[in-house]
Design a protein around this motif. Sequence first.
Motif, PDB file in Angstrom:
ATOM      1  N   HIS A 151      -2.315   5.326  -5.007  1.00 18.36           N
ATOM      2  CA  HIS A 151      -1.434   5.450  -3.839  1.00 18.36           C
ATOM      3  C   HIS A 151      -1.538   6.864  -3.285  1.00 18.36           C
ATOM      4  CE1 HIS A 151       1.095   6.785  -7.170  1.00 18.36           C
ATOM      5  NE2 HIS A 151       2.004   7.275  -6.328  1.00 18.36           N
ATOM      6  N   ASP A 179       1.968   4.601 -10.219  1.00 11.40           N
ATOM      7  CA  ASP A 179       3.412   4.792 -10.393  1.00 11.40           C
ATOM      8  C   ASP A 179       4.182   3.486 -10.214  1.00 11.40           C
ATOM      9  OD1 ASP A 179       2.857   7.423 -10.761  1.00 11.40           O
ATOM     10  OD2 ASP A 179       3.811   8.148  -8.930  1.00 11.40           O
ATOM     11  N   HIS A 188       6.734   0.949  -4.912  1.00 11.64           N
ATOM     12  CA  HIS A 188       6.831   2.413  -5.030  1.00 11.64           C
ATOM     13  C   HIS A 188       6.388   3.015  -3.693  1.00 11.64           C
ATOM     14  CE1 HIS A 188       6.565   6.415  -6.761  1.00 11.64           C
ATOM     15  NE2 HIS A 188       5.286   6.489  -6.454  1.00 11.64           N
ATOM     16  N   HIS A 215       0.528   9.437  -2.793  1.00  8.97           N
ATOM     17  CA  HIS A 215       1.317  10.613  -3.171  1.00  8.97           C
ATOM     18  C   HIS A 215       0.408  11.747  -3.653  1.00  8.97           C
ATOM     19  CE1 HIS A 215       5.249   8.135  -3.727  1.00  8.97           C
ATOM     20  NE2 HIS A 215       5.036   8.492  -2.478  1.00  8.97           N
ATOM     21  N   HIS A 257      -1.281  12.270  -6.928  1.00 10.09           N
ATOM     22  CA  HIS A 257      -2.301  11.290  -7.324  1.00 10.09           C
ATOM     23  C   HIS A 257      -3.607  11.462  -6.551  1.00 10.09           C
ATOM     24  CE1 HIS A 257       0.396   8.834  -9.891  1.00 10.09           C
ATOM     25  NE2 HIS A 257       1.271   9.537  -9.192  1.00 10.09           N
TER      26      HIS A 257
HETATM   27 ZN   LIG Z   1       3.962   8.185  -6.639  1.00 14.06          ZN
END
Ligand SMILES: [Zn+2]
Length: 265
Positions: free
Chosen positions: A68, A144, A127, A70, A73
């Motif tokens: 994802h 996550d 998430h 974020h 990551h």
């Molecule tokens: Zn995350």
Amino acid sequence: MTAPSWSILRLMSHVIVTPVPCLQDNYAYLVHEQGSTEALVVDASESAPVLAALAERGLTARAVLSTHHHFDHVGGNLELKRALPGLEIVGSEYDRERIPGLTRALAHHGGADLAGLSVRALAVPGHTLGAVAFVIGDTVFTGDTLFIAGCGRMFEGDAKMMSHSLLDELASLPDETRVYCGHEYTVANARFAISVDGDNAAVRELLARAEKARAAGIATVPSTIADEKRHNPFLRVADPGFLATLGLSDSVSGFAQLRKAKDSF
Ligand SMILES: [Zn+2]
């Protein structure tokens, strides 16, 4: 001596996974087939530890899989791309604009053959709306979305969406599937699990095991889907008996109640 039969070989995992601790408590992972020097990187939180781990093992990265968008990551994606010409960056179709350096977008159940490994994407929104899990052989990388004994916060999705991702997508993988998640949160998650499922021996055993491992500096990954069904309260909501202890009868409400309680635990 006769060679082991094919059926025995099939039971042994040929996918080697190396956790690379990054940032505060993130894990990036190197993934390669036994005997191969080509590797995949899952969730390149930062580039330096990933490059060092590749060099130490004599591996060449062919692609980065981003679960994802974020920053913790994908923070290393562009630096890795600069350091490793031809590197593919793979992520969800939904995150085409949000994953730095993306070269290949996968839809739900989309697949790709990279570094000699067959990769399958599972869309697991909740998430974030573009969250994916990557399945490689008998292994799943859950980012996550699913943690050991826990799950990520719902930043973009709702309880219906996220419980579907957990209960209908991830929990439907074969029980023996190895689970590698994005953060080392196991001790804290197990403490929360005990607060809502204290009669469950599997949860108490997990906390004892995780505390011992962390005191020795050992990662608690991997777990398995079977383990998660036993000790993860966010998957246990599929069990009517557990739901009844929460005073509820449907899994989406159970999930929502637990997620809310965990947010302020
Ligand atoms: Zn995350």
